[in-house]
Scaffold this motif. Sequence first.
Motif: not given
Length: 695
Positions: A550-574
């Motif tokens: 995940l990290c090698e793909a630049g997905q670090f969690g909330r601060k990048t909008g993607r980690g184990f879950y998806l984040y963002g204003e248009d994302v409902d729930g977890r």
Amino acid sequence: MSETPVTTERVGRIGLVAIDNPPVNAASHAVRAGIASAIDALAADDGVDAIALYGVGRTFIAGADIREFGKPPQSPGLTQVCSHIEACAKPVVALIHGTTLGGGLEIALGCHARVALPGTQVGFPEVTLGLIPGAGGTQRAPRLTGIKAALDLITSGKRIDADAALTLGLIDRLGEGPPREAAIKAGEDIVSGALPHRRTGELGVAPDEAALDAKTAEIARKQPNLFAPVRCVEAVAASARLPIADGIALERTLFEACLESPQRAGLVHAFFAERAVAKIPEASATPRPVERIGVIGGGTMGSGIATAFLLAGYSVTMVERDADGLARGQATVEKNLAGAVKRGKLSEARLADINAGAFSGATTVDALAEADLIIEAAFEDMAVKQDLFSQLDKAAKKGAILATNTSYLDVDAIAAITSRPADVIGLHFFSPAHVMRLLEVVVADKTAADVVATGFAVARKLGKVAVRAGVCEGFIGNRILSHYRKAAEYLVMDGASPAEVDRALEDFGFAMGPHAVFDLAGLDIAWAARKRLAATRPAEERYAAYADKLCEAGQFGRKTGRGFYLYGEDVDGRPQNPEALAFIEAEREKAGITPRTFSAEEIVQRYLTAMIAEAARVVEDGTALRPIDVDAVLLFGYGFPRFRGGPLFLADTIGAARLVRRMEDYAQEDPFYWQVPPLLRTLAEEDRTFASLNG
């Protein structure tokens, strides 16, 4: 203190009852009996027209006597005393000041009027100990404030100031002057009619089913695992449905049910843990004076640390390596402070002081030449930190304390780069630093005793719970985290999804499951530690690489909008991140693992058993002073459910022998990871508990 904790005197036609039971006038048996006797004596005195109660010293009655916790009750109980005061034929007024909490507030509510001095704080903290107010508080408070306000106070345990208490109707008037003189004035005003009085229990309560339903729903949503808050609602509801005597009887039944709840023991342990951690070998040393603070680093952590010190009244200089970084750091601090004003945590006057010069910035460490305490919150890299401490060694004044906020690195190695290792210490804050209560005070081999004492003194002023930790990889909390994180990773590798693991642990009582926490903290932080330690990883150890992918793909969690879950204003729930699930499946296939299902119970057992195992090792090798210190770290820094008491408190409820058998069973599939700590085996063999090691 006088020979007895409660004394009486007559001033004109006013009978005074003075409570003098230092340090906080706790409502001990002697105080309760003394108040009841004093009320009787003054009620029988024909020369007395009104009675006034007040506290000698810094407070009225701060609450119950914690020395009586767990002991058989002695008559008169607090309920009896409150009802006895209320039944007095002569008017009784309470003059309250300081922290009037719990039983102290209930005594005041039993009086016929209440006057508070400036600076008074009142509240019902019982729910934080797994209880409800048990001396009529749930019945009398709604008669004064209404059901909604009483519910908010009683189910939250929060404190409010005298102005707020006056607005709600908990008190009748604000007073002024020393407590004794103010009590005399209150009594005189009762007699003259200038201060109205009445028996609280004779007041009616307007039904408010909407407030009761709303609070019930809120508790179900926010505190689904807790027993006491629901009982609080049931008791307050009775105030509108039953006569006062019947309501108090129901309150007592609900109170006793809370006493029998396992959560009560866990919450009491957590209460004492917060106090026990202050007992350190360096406690007798005199702290160094600290007024001016330097913070190196304007990122999330450095900005949070600067905010915490500014909120506590210190002057702070932030240092960043360039003007752009400094501007970003200062903007973050300003945003934090604005939020504190909005939440009522910071006054406009204090904010004006900060803006007038209490907070400044610079781009070189030379600006910290007059700082008393300098905290480095730079990137987690030993070379970076050693370079900064080499600069600080030259720039800081003699006697300045040089602290590192490192999460994992060797504080001894950082101290060794300086000519003053006695002045170097680890102050490990937790993010967000101006919110999280835990502060690990990491004591290096040559750290001076007065520097350690200063760390604890500063923590108190910041409102933090300081825990002394020794030097090792990750200290107490992150070392244990590194171990039980692997348990979560192995569960996922063997078939559970990140969401299943998180859901099981959240149902157990954690506010957030581990994968949600990792996303919040930033997956890159632990990734950096894993890369640094890769060469030291034993060949026998299982390694789950999906988080690295995940990290090698630049997905670090909330601060990048993607980690184990998806984040963002248009994302409902977890929602889970499909790419994370794909990485997990690929790693399973690579390892030849056929996924299996895990029950929520097994997920919780494996996760907690791993946590307990490493916690035992941390105590065994002296990184933590006592088991209760470990519990405090996990409670105040890692979201361990407070009502569970902490991992080693929980271990005692499970039993050492049972835990040993469980680890031996798990070891059949992974003997390297599931090794029984020698300390745990010894406790099992000797039929002892971790609590026996707390001193």
